[in-house]
Structure formats: structure tokens, C-alpha cells
Motif scaffolding. Structure first.
Motif, PDB file in Angstrom:
ATOM      1  N   GLY A   1       0.804  -1.217   0.000  1.00 28.48           N
ATOM      2  CA  GLY A   1       0.000   0.000   0.000  1.00 28.48           C
ATOM      3  C   GLY A   1       0.834   1.262   0.000  1.00 28.48           C
ATOM      4  O   GLY A   1       0.355   2.332   0.406  1.00 28.48           O
ATOM      5  N   LYS A   2       2.081   1.173  -0.484  1.00 27.19           N
ATOM      6  CA  LYS A   2       2.979   2.329  -0.441  1.00 27.19           C
ATOM      7  C   LYS A   2       2.791   3.288  -1.609  1.00 27.19           C
ATOM      8  O   LYS A   2       3.307   4.408  -1.583  1.00 27.19           O
ATOM      9  CB  LYS A   2       4.437   1.848  -0.408  1.00 27.19           C
ATOM     10  N   GLY A   3       2.085   2.868  -2.657  1.00 24.86           N
ATOM     11  CA  GLY A   3       1.858   3.731  -3.801  1.00 24.86           C
ATOM     12  C   GLY A   3       3.125   3.992  -4.599  1.00 24.86           C
ATOM     13  O   GLY A   3       4.162   3.351  -4.388  1.00 24.86           O
ATOM     14  N   GLN A   4       3.015   4.949  -5.511  1.00 24.92           N
ATOM     15  CA  GLN A   4       4.156   5.370  -6.315  1.00 24.92           C
ATOM     16  C   GLN A   4       4.199   6.890  -6.296  1.00 24.92           C
ATOM     17  O   GLN A   4       3.274   7.540  -6.795  1.00 24.92           O
ATOM     18  CB  GLN A   4       4.020   4.854  -7.751  1.00 24.92           C
ATOM     19  N   PRO A   5       5.239   7.475  -5.703  1.00 26.56           N
ATOM     20  CA  PRO A   5       5.296   8.935  -5.544  1.00 26.56           C
ATOM     21  C   PRO A   5       5.086   9.670  -6.860  1.00 26.56           C
ATOM     22  O   PRO A   5       5.695   9.333  -7.887  1.00 26.56           O
ATOM     23  CB  PRO A   5       6.708   9.168  -4.992  1.00 26.56           C
ATOM     24  N   GLY A   6       4.204  10.644  -6.835  1.00 28.40           N
ATOM     25  CA  GLY A   6       3.949  11.469  -7.997  1.00 28.40           C
ATOM     26  C   GLY A   6       2.957  10.885  -8.978  1.00 28.40           C
ATOM     27  O   GLY A   6       2.551  11.548  -9.932  1.00 28.40           O
TER      28      GLY A   6
ATOM     29  N   TYR B   1       0.640   7.379  -8.139  1.00 35.06           N
ATOM     30  CA  TYR B   1      -0.455   6.740  -7.428  1.00 35.06           C
ATOM     31  C   TYR B   1      -0.267   6.916  -5.919  1.00 35.06           C
ATOM     32  O   TYR B   1       0.808   6.619  -5.395  1.00 35.06           O
ATOM     33  CB  TYR B   1      -0.527   5.254  -7.776  1.00 35.06           C
ATOM     34  N   PRO B   2      -1.290   7.399  -5.217  1.00 28.00           N
ATOM     35  CA  PRO B   2      -1.114   7.709  -3.796  1.00 28.00           C
ATOM     36  C   PRO B   2      -0.942   6.459  -2.946  1.00 28.00           C
ATOM     37  O   PRO B   2      -1.460   5.385  -3.270  1.00 28.00           O
ATOM     38  CB  PRO B   2      -2.429   8.428  -3.441  1.00 28.00           C
ATOM     39  N   ALA B   3      -0.179   6.628  -1.878  1.00 28.16           N
ATOM     40  CA  ALA B   3      -0.044   5.554  -0.896  1.00 28.16           C
ATOM     41  C   ALA B   3      -1.372   5.372  -0.174  1.00 28.16           C
ATOM     42  O   ALA B   3      -2.098   6.336   0.083  1.00 28.16           O
ATOM     43  CB  ALA B   3       1.065   5.895   0.092  1.00 28.16           C
ATOM     44  N   LEU B   4      -1.686   4.129   0.171  1.00 24.63           N
ATOM     45  CA  LEU B   4      -2.898   3.826   0.932  1.00 24.63           C
ATOM     46  C   LEU B   4      -2.569   3.577   2.395  1.00 24.63           C
ATOM     47  O   LEU B   4      -3.432   3.726   3.254  1.00 24.63           O
ATOM     48  CB  LEU B   4      -3.613   2.606   0.328  1.00 24.63           C
ATOM     49  N   ALA B   5      -1.337   3.182   2.671  1.00 25.95           N
ATOM     50  CA  ALA B   5      -0.908   2.980   4.052  1.00 25.95           C
ATOM     51  C   ALA B   5      -0.729   4.337   4.732  1.00 25.95           C
ATOM     52  O   ALA B   5      -0.025   5.208   4.219  1.00 25.95           O
ATOM     53  CB  ALA B   5       0.399   2.199   4.086  1.00 25.95           C
ATOM     54  N   GLY B   6      -1.375   4.527   5.856  1.00 22.69           N
ATOM     55  CA  GLY B   6      -1.269   5.782   6.586  1.00 22.69           C
ATOM     56  C   GLY B   6      -1.961   6.949   5.914  1.00 22.69           C
ATOM     57  O   GLY B   6      -1.691   8.105   6.246  1.00 22.69           O
TER      58      GLY B   6
END
Length: 424
Positions: free
Chosen positions: A335-340, A342-347
Motif C-alpha cells: 500500500g505504499k503507492g508510487q510517488p507522484g 499513485y497515492p499511498a494507501l498505508a497511513g
């Protein structure tokens, strides 16, 4: 008992009539003539900028129609209101209006003939616009090409369709006001307050409404479900929703200017605000809004993540499989996403806040950030309404809300079904 009820009804009707008469007599026709001279280029430019700041064109332009010619439907719990023609056509627009007519519309919520306007037009906020800004807005609108487009009749249920009902509503919830700078604050903060509370009318979305459609104070940005749209405008004060107190100013400015930042991405109605309004503002005004929003006192949260129980194993396993098959390629294994992109889902506060309306909307119908100069090709979320069942959506969202350190209440199948049934 029947006589008592009848007496009560007649009493309320009489009170409404008296309030309406008081309001109407206080707002009859103004006999000022329209300006004879064309506006200066400086006034037109200033008014165009203010119209952007207020996002006026979005509501006053029908999809595919002439800019500012009105006709766009605004659905409310009481029926449909249609925006009015603001072009300088003398027969159907504001070509016969004077400066005083326009000021009164913004500051008092009255039309040229004194008729009370419906608060779908946010005069509860525009009442704070300065006279000079009101005049510049008027000069910009009268510089537009006239469009002969008759205003559409509103489709509201009785008694909400009556001037008497409007008069009662105004007596309860509206008082004309002016913006007053807070001497204890900086000039930049006061500019931000003026934009957020007046032209920007942010609390029109970011506050809850009662059964009669009235919102809270202009300073109340505690979040609320946007009527008829099924999107939740999160609290701008709560640290568990969209509070900005701990954000760097530069990141708040980036979000308002581009629609994305390291901590958040705007979707839904807010994406339209950034697309049509805030990305076009001067850097100084964006910073002023950021300063004001960052200063909002933190509001208490209504949830305690420690009390949330984990979902049953079958639901979690189903959600994990759907996440692996449909989501992981973009949002990552953890759930860490990809910076810039896809947003992170964790936290992510948008994932864990109490209202799940936005999560369900995005999974069912998809969502894209706005295309802005700072983010011209935004990455978005595809719709899954035809791919996933209500139980599937509930399971995958429950999995996301309880994984990678997230601790939030599960999403029910009923909640998904209600939003799917009501449409967008």
C-alpha cells in the motif's frame, strides 16, 4: 387535537406571511439605470480574476453551453435549481442591471426586482465581498458577449418553491455581513480569510447542513456530506481528516495550485475547484489561503482507531485477493503507492477517516486529479462499478482500511449498495 393542529398550522402560515412581507417590503425594485460607459480594461481584468477566485463560471455555465449563460442544474434535497444568465443580454441576462442591483444580489441575495434568491447561490458567503470587488465582478460580466438564453424555471417542491418559505429561511439563517480584518492577525492571514470565507465559499461544502439546508458559520470547516453528490468534503481542521496544521505551507500551496502534493491528491468536486479556480490564482493569494487554512485550530476527532476490531477472516481474505488482482499493480504490495503517480494507501487519512463515501465513490466511478499546469497529465483511478459487486467493493475497502497499520471500521455492503443506487 385537530383544532390545535389547525391553529398551529395557521399560526405558522401567518408568521411566514409576516416575515415574507417584511422581507419583501425591505427589498423592492431599485430604479437605478445600467451604466452608460463601458468598463475599463483594468476593471475587466480584475473582475475576471475575482470570478476565477469565486469559481463563478462552473455553476453559471451549462455543460456544452455558452460561458456564464446559465441553465446548469443544481440538484438539492428540495428539488432542482437552475443557474441564471449572467451575460449582459438585456432580455434574459443582467444587461438591464445597475451596479446597485448587482451589489444587492451579492450582499443581500435579492434579484433586480427585489425577489429573494435561493441560497444555492451562495450569498451567505458573497455578502462579505467588498463593494469594490463586487463592482469589478459586475464590470467583467457586462464586458462579456450577450447571450439571449432565457432562464429556466426552478423545479422545487412546495413549499420550498415559495417566496414565503425563503423569507422564513432567511429570517432563521441569514444576516447580511461584511468582512472585517482581524487586527490580531497578519495582512496575509486576513487576505486568506477573505478568500476562503467570501469569494471561495469553502464552507459551502466543508460543513454539514441541517434538514433545511443551512450550513454552519463561515469559520466552520468541520466537514460534511455534499448534498446530492455523495461526496464527503472532509474537515479542514481535524487531524484525522484533512487538517493542515502540521503541513508545510509549500505543500498546501502545491495542492491548491496543482491538485497533488506529497501528502494528498484532490478528486471529485475539489478537483473541479482546483481545475477552474485555485490553479489560476496569484501565488500570493494561494499562499494567503494556505496561511489561513493552516492556522485553523485542530478539531477533536470522533473516532478512536484502537477500538476498531479486525474484520472476519473470509472478508479479509476476499479483500486481499481483490487488492492483489485489481489494485496492487498501482498502489503497491504494501500500500505504499508510487510517488507522484499513485497515492499511498498505508497511513492515508482519506482511507481511514470515519466517512467512507469518497472511497466508495472512487472505487465505483473512478476519479482523476485535475489537469493543471503543474500536473498536466494526471494519473487516475479507473471505475470498477461494472467489475466489482457491492460485496467485492466492501471487502477490498475493508481490507485496505485494516492493513499496513491502518485501523478503521469496515465498510458494509449496504453502504456500497446505497451509494451505487443513488448514482453519482
Amino acid at each position: 387535537m385537530k383544532r390545535l393542529l389547525l391553529a398551529l398550522l395557521f399560526g405558522l402560515a401567518g408568521l411566514g406571511l409576516l416575515v415574507w412581507m417584511f422581507n419583501f417590503w425591505g427589498g423592492g425594485k431599485l430604479h437605478d439605470l445600467p451604466p452608460g460607459a463601458p468598463p475599463t480594461a483594468e476593471q475587466v481584468a480584475r473582475g475576471a480574476y475575482l470570478a476565477r477566485a469565486g469559481n463563478c463560471m462552473l455553476c453559471h455555465t451549462e455543460r456544452g453551453g455558452t460561458s456564464y449563460a446559465g441553465g446548469r442544474p443544481v440538484d438539492t434535497p428540495f428539488g432542482t435549481v437552475y443557474s441564471s444568465n449572467l451575460t449582459p443580454d438585456t432580455a434574459t441576462g443582467i444587461g438591464g442591471w445597475s451596479v446597485a442591483h448587482f451589489r444587492r444580489a451579492l450582499h443581500e441575495g435579492r434579484s433586480r426586482d427585489g425577489r429573494l434568491l435561493y441560497p444555492a447561490f451562495p450569498y451567505t458567503h458573497t455578502t462579505r465581498i467588498t463593494g469594490a470587488d463586487a463592482d469589478a465582478l459586475f464590470d467583467y460580466l457586462r464586458s462579456l458577449p450577450p447571450a439571449n438564453k432565457p432562464n429556466r424555471a426552478h423545479r422545487l417542491r412546495w413549499p420550498y418553491s415559495t417566496q414565503a418559505a425563503l423569507a422564513v429561511w432567511r429570517a432563521m439563517y441569514f444576516r447580511p455581513a461584511t468582512h472585517v480584518d482581524d487586527p490580531a492577525q497578519t495582512r496575509e492571514w486576513n487576505r486568506g480569510a477573505y478568500l476562503v470565507q467570501g469569494l471561495g465559499h469553502c464552507s459551502a461544502c466543508h460543513t454539514s447542513r441541517n434538514a433545511l439546508g443551512a450550513g454552519g458559520e463561515l469559520t466552520d470547516l468541520s466537514g460534511g456530506l455534499i448534498p446530492m453528490q455523495n461526496w464527503y468534503a472532509p474537515s479542514l481542521a481535524s487531524p484525522t481528516e484533512a487538517g493542515l496544521a502540521d503541513w508545510p505551507l509549500a505543500e498546501i500551496e502545491q495542492l491548491l495550485r496543482t491538485g497533488i502534493s506529497p501528502r494528498a491528491t484532490v478528486l471529485g468536486p475539489m478537483a473541479e475547484v482546483v481545475l477552474h479556480s485555485t490553479q489560476h490564482l496569484d501565488p500570493g493569494d494561494i499562499r494567503a489561503m494556505a496561511v489561513f487554512l493552516k492556522s485553523l485550530p485542530p478539531a477533536p476527532t470522533d473516532t478512536d482507531p484502537r477500538e476498531v476490531a479486525l474484520p472476519a477472516a473470509p472478508v479479509r481474505d476476499r479483500g486481499a485477493k481483490i487488492y492483489t488482482d485489481q489494485c496492487m499493480s498501482c498502489h503497491g504490495e504494501g500500500g505504499k503507492g508510487q510517488p507522484g503517480t499513485y497515492p499511498a494507501l498505508a497511513g492515508n487519512r482519506a482511507v481511514t477517516m470515519a466517512s467512507t463515501a469518497n472511497l466508495v465513490q472512487v472505487v465505483l466511478h473512478g476519479g482523476f486529479p485535475p489537469a493543471t499546469q503543474g500536473n498536466p497529465r494526471p494519473y487516475g483511478m479507473p471505475p470498477y462499478a461494472l467489475t466489482l459487486s457491492d460485496a467485492d467493493v466492501a471487502a477490498v475497502l475493508t481490507y485496505v482500511r485494516t492493513s499496513w497499520g491502518n485501523r478503521a471500521a469496515p465498510v458494509s455492503e449496504l453502504a456500497v449498495n446505497q451509494q451505487r443506487s443513488s448514482g453519482r
